[in-house]
Scaffold this active site. Structure first.
Site, PDB file in Angstrom:
ATOM      1  N   GLN A 108       0.923  -1.292  -0.019  1.00 51.65           N
ATOM      2  CA  GLN A 108      -0.033   0.043  -0.004  1.00 51.65           C
ATOM      3  C   GLN A 108       0.670   1.421   0.132  1.00 51.65           C
ATOM      4  O   GLN A 108       0.444   2.234  -0.143  1.00 51.65           O
ATOM      5  CB  GLN A 108      -0.810   0.061   1.415  1.00 51.65           C
ATOM      6  CG  GLN A 108      -1.786  -1.373   1.144  1.00 51.65           C
ATOM      7  CD  GLN A 108      -2.484  -1.303   2.748  1.00 51.65           C
ATOM      8  OE1 GLN A 108      -3.479  -0.654   2.968  1.00 51.65           O
ATOM      9  NE2 GLN A 108      -1.738  -2.045   3.545  1.00 51.65           N
ATOM     10  N   ASN A 109       2.155   1.033   0.311  1.00 50.89           N
ATOM     11  CA  ASN A 109       2.972   2.321   0.301  1.00 50.89           C
ATOM     12  C   ASN A 109       3.210   2.619  -1.055  1.00 50.89           C
ATOM     13  O   ASN A 109       3.411   2.217  -2.101  1.00 50.89           O
ATOM     14  CB  ASN A 109       4.412   1.870   0.933  1.00 50.89           C
ATOM     15  CG  ASN A 109       4.123   1.206   2.287  1.00 50.89           C
ATOM     16  OD1 ASN A 109       3.021   1.549   2.767  1.00 50.89           O
ATOM     17  ND2 ASN A 109       5.191   0.806   2.822  1.00 50.89           N
ATOM     18  N   HIS A 126      -1.628   1.056  -4.294  1.00 50.79           N
ATOM     19  CA  HIS A 126      -2.049   2.725  -4.120  1.00 50.79           C
ATOM     20  C   HIS A 126      -1.308   3.639  -4.870  1.00 50.79           C
ATOM     21  O   HIS A 126      -1.218   4.969  -4.522  1.00 50.79           O
ATOM     22  CB  HIS A 126      -2.072   2.840  -2.671  1.00 50.79           C
ATOM     23  CG  HIS A 126      -2.814   2.149  -1.830  1.00 50.79           C
ATOM     24  ND1 HIS A 126      -3.123   2.196  -0.332  1.00 50.79           N
ATOM     25  CD2 HIS A 126      -3.898   1.620  -1.996  1.00 50.79           C
ATOM     26  CE1 HIS A 126      -4.102   1.648   0.155  1.00 50.79           C
ATOM     27  NE2 HIS A 126      -4.648   1.206  -1.049  1.00 50.79           N
ATOM     28  N   CYS A 137      -7.484  14.157 -17.876  1.00 49.85           N
ATOM     29  CA  CYS A 137      -7.426  13.376 -18.938  1.00 49.85           C
ATOM     30  C   CYS A 137      -6.820  11.843 -18.452  1.00 49.85           C
ATOM     31  O   CYS A 137      -6.700  11.080 -19.028  1.00 49.85           O
ATOM     32  CB  CYS A 137      -6.755  13.799 -20.102  1.00 49.85           C
ATOM     33  SG  CYS A 137      -4.983  14.242 -20.028  1.00 49.85           S
ATOM     34  N   THR A 195       0.720  -2.762   8.705  1.00 51.28           N
ATOM     35  CA  THR A 195      -0.675  -1.976   8.224  1.00 51.28           C
ATOM     36  C   THR A 195      -1.436  -2.067   9.345  1.00 51.28           C
ATOM     37  O   THR A 195      -1.703  -3.229  10.030  1.00 51.28           O
ATOM     38  CB  THR A 195      -1.085  -2.536   6.744  1.00 51.28           C
ATOM     39  OG1 THR A 195      -2.144  -1.916   6.402  1.00 51.28           O
ATOM     40  CG2 THR A 195      -1.248  -4.093   6.923  1.00 51.28           C
ATOM     41  N   PRO A 221       3.885  -4.036  15.935  1.00 45.98           N
ATOM     42  CA  PRO A 221       3.817  -3.716  17.285  1.00 45.98           C
ATOM     43  C   PRO A 221       2.577  -3.653  18.240  1.00 45.98           C
ATOM     44  O   PRO A 221       2.383  -3.787  19.158  1.00 45.98           O
ATOM     45  CB  PRO A 221       4.494  -2.437  17.715  1.00 45.98           C
ATOM     46  CG  PRO A 221       4.633  -1.697  16.165  1.00 45.98           C
ATOM     47  CD  PRO A 221       4.117  -2.776  15.079  1.00 45.98           C
ATOM     48  N   ALA A 238       8.885  -4.010  12.242  1.00 41.28           N
ATOM     49  CA  ALA A 238       9.083  -4.462  11.015  1.00 41.28           C
ATOM     50  C   ALA A 238      10.654  -4.882  10.798  1.00 41.28           C
ATOM     51  O   ALA A 238      11.154  -5.850  10.581  1.00 41.28           O
ATOM     52  CB  ALA A 238       8.530  -3.862   9.891  1.00 41.28           C
TER      53      ALA A 238
HETATM   54  N1  APR Z   1       6.923  -1.850  12.024  1.00 39.27           N
HETATM   55  C1  APR Z   1       5.669  -2.396  11.811  1.00 39.27           C
HETATM   56  N2  APR Z   1       4.585  -1.754  12.124  1.00 39.27           N
HETATM   57  C2  APR Z   1       4.489  -0.608  12.585  1.00 39.27           C
HETATM   58  C3  APR Z   1       5.702  -0.067  12.771  1.00 39.27           C
HETATM   59  C4  APR Z   1       7.004  -0.462  12.911  1.00 39.27           C
HETATM   60  N3  APR Z   1       8.272  -0.041  12.811  1.00 39.27           N
HETATM   61  N4  APR Z   1       5.429   1.400  13.166  1.00 39.27           N
HETATM   62  C5  APR Z   1       4.001   1.406  13.230  1.00 39.27           C
HETATM   63  N5  APR Z   1       3.521   0.138  12.662  1.00 39.27           N
HETATM   64  C6  APR Z   1       2.306  -0.056  12.299  1.00 39.27           C
HETATM   65  C7  APR Z   1       1.081   0.470  13.203  1.00 39.27           C
HETATM   66  O1  APR Z   1       0.977  -0.065  14.349  1.00 39.27           O
HETATM   67  C8  APR Z   1      -0.098   0.687  12.482  1.00 39.27           C
HETATM   68  O2  APR Z   1      -0.840  -0.685  12.390  1.00 39.27           O
HETATM   69  O3  APR Z   1       1.893   0.165  11.147  1.00 39.27           O
HETATM   70  C9  APR Z   1       0.628   0.727  10.840  1.00 39.27           C
HETATM   71  C10 APR Z   1       0.174   1.774  10.271  1.00 39.27           C
HETATM   72  O4  APR Z   1      -0.913   2.148   9.857  1.00 39.27           O
HETATM   73  P1  APR Z   1      -1.485   3.187   8.939  1.00 39.27           P
HETATM   74  O5  APR Z   1      -0.749   4.427   9.518  1.00 39.27           O
HETATM   75  O6  APR Z   1      -3.101   3.156   8.996  1.00 39.27           O
HETATM   76  O7  APR Z   1      -0.996   2.692   7.589  1.00 39.27           O
HETATM   77  P2  APR Z   1      -1.429   1.971   6.322  1.00 39.27           P
HETATM   78  O8  APR Z   1      -2.124   0.632   6.970  1.00 39.27           O
HETATM   79  O9  APR Z   1      -0.344   1.859   5.364  1.00 39.27           O
HETATM   80  O10 APR Z   1      -2.561   2.913   5.765  1.00 39.27           O
HETATM   81  C11 APR Z   1      -3.476   2.282   4.586  1.00 39.27           C
HETATM   82  O11 APR Z   1      -4.543   4.305   4.417  1.00 39.27           O
HETATM   83  O12 APR Z   1      -3.846   6.616   4.466  1.00 39.27           O
HETATM   84  C12 APR Z   1      -4.011   5.348   3.579  1.00 39.27           C
HETATM   85  O13 APR Z   1      -3.539   5.017   1.129  1.00 39.27           O
HETATM   86  C13 APR Z   1      -2.917   5.178   2.650  1.00 39.27           C
HETATM   87  O14 APR Z   1      -1.777   3.410   2.022  1.00 39.27           O
HETATM   88  C14 APR Z   1      -2.461   4.075   3.199  1.00 39.27           C
HETATM   89  C15 APR Z   1      -3.733   3.173   3.766  1.00 39.27           C
END
Ligand code: APR
Length: 253
Positions: A108-109, A126, A137, A195, A221, A238
């Protein structure tokens, strides 16, 4: 139900799997210095991602949204892939070298750090922060300028260009979604890393895998809606967790 929570279980799962799918989120890049969206560091000025990452927000205030992306781009530009990104490259190399081995990285990154680390079979669900797309367009182009132009540039058709990412309320790119769903359905091990699993439809990919009898592993975590479904949960960061696995698989002298 008691869950195995040892990284040792993860090692055992990884060594027996032939078809591995990994879903990553912002947490994978957190240890590279890129803030997550929903964590304590998730606010930019006073805005949440949900206030900025929408077509409506860009239509209302293109400059504000542009500035947020300019800020994220600078952070990402300075960031380096971390041990989690590197461990996933090594895992791909090992699985892809096995007869019948299959490895797919669904991310998703939008930061491109997996590709910079050397991952090959990456499906970007994404989009990419390094691409711009026309708001009218849909013409798309790569743009790696840092800093970004101070104002959103215009397309040849005269409409504004926007970041080439998927915003809330927008569909995922069709081809990427179809490939991701297929890879999830064929996986025997599905690894979810960093995520919050709150954003659909990406968060349904682990469920597709589970329905097709994959083992599900979560590295995070903090708990997520997927935690109770996982066969193995590693409550850790991670880069720390996957970095240890890298060390464990190094040949001993
Ligand atoms: N290692 C592993 N996980 C971690 C770490 C780390 N060092 N630090 C934080 N996290 C976890 C958090 O606990 C959380 O569950 O990563 C997750 C980040 O969640 P979000 O900020 O919601 O990110 P993501 O899940 O990628 O969001 C999904 O939402 O905003 C939109 O399009 C954007 O791609 C994104 C999507």
């Amino acid at each position: 139900m008691s869950l195995p929570t040892e990284a040792g279980d993860l090692e055992a799962f990884l060594s027996s799997a032939k078809s591995i799918c990994v879903l990553t989120g912002a947490g994978v890049s957190q240890e590279s210095g890129v803030p997550t969206f929903r964590g304590a560091d998730g606010l930019w000025r006073k805005f949440r991602a949900e206030d900025l990452a929408t077509p409506e927000a860009f239509a209302r205030d293109p400059l504000l949204v542009w500035e947020w992306y300019a800020w994220r781009r600078e952070l990402i530009h300075r960031a380096q892939p971390n041990a989690a990104h590197m461990a996933l490259v090594e895992l791909e190399d090992r699985i892809a070298a096995q007869p019948g081995g299959r490895f797919t990285l669904l991310t998703q990154n939008v930061d491109g750090l997996h590709e910079r680390a050397g991952s090959r079979n990456v499906i970007r669900l994404h989009g990419s922060i390094w691409r711009l797309r026309c708001t009218r367009c849909d013409t798309e182009r790569e743009d790696r300028a840092v800093p970004l132009d101070p104002f959103p540039p215009r397309c040849a058709c005269s409409a504004l260009l926007r970041p080439g990412v998927v915003w809330f309320g927008e569909p995922l790119p069709e081809r990427e979604w179809a490939q991701a769903a297929q890879a999830a359905a064929q996986a025997d091990l599905f690894l979810v890393v960093g995520t919050s699993a709150l954003v659909q439809p990406a968060a349904s990919l682990p469920l597709i895998a589970k329905q097709n009898r994959a083992r599900l592993v979560e590295i995070n975590p903090d708990p997520t809606p997927l935690s109770d479904l996982a066969d193995c949960v590693v409550r850790g960061k991670a880069a720390e967790t996957l970095g240890k696995l890298r060390k464990a698989s190094e040949p001993r002298p």
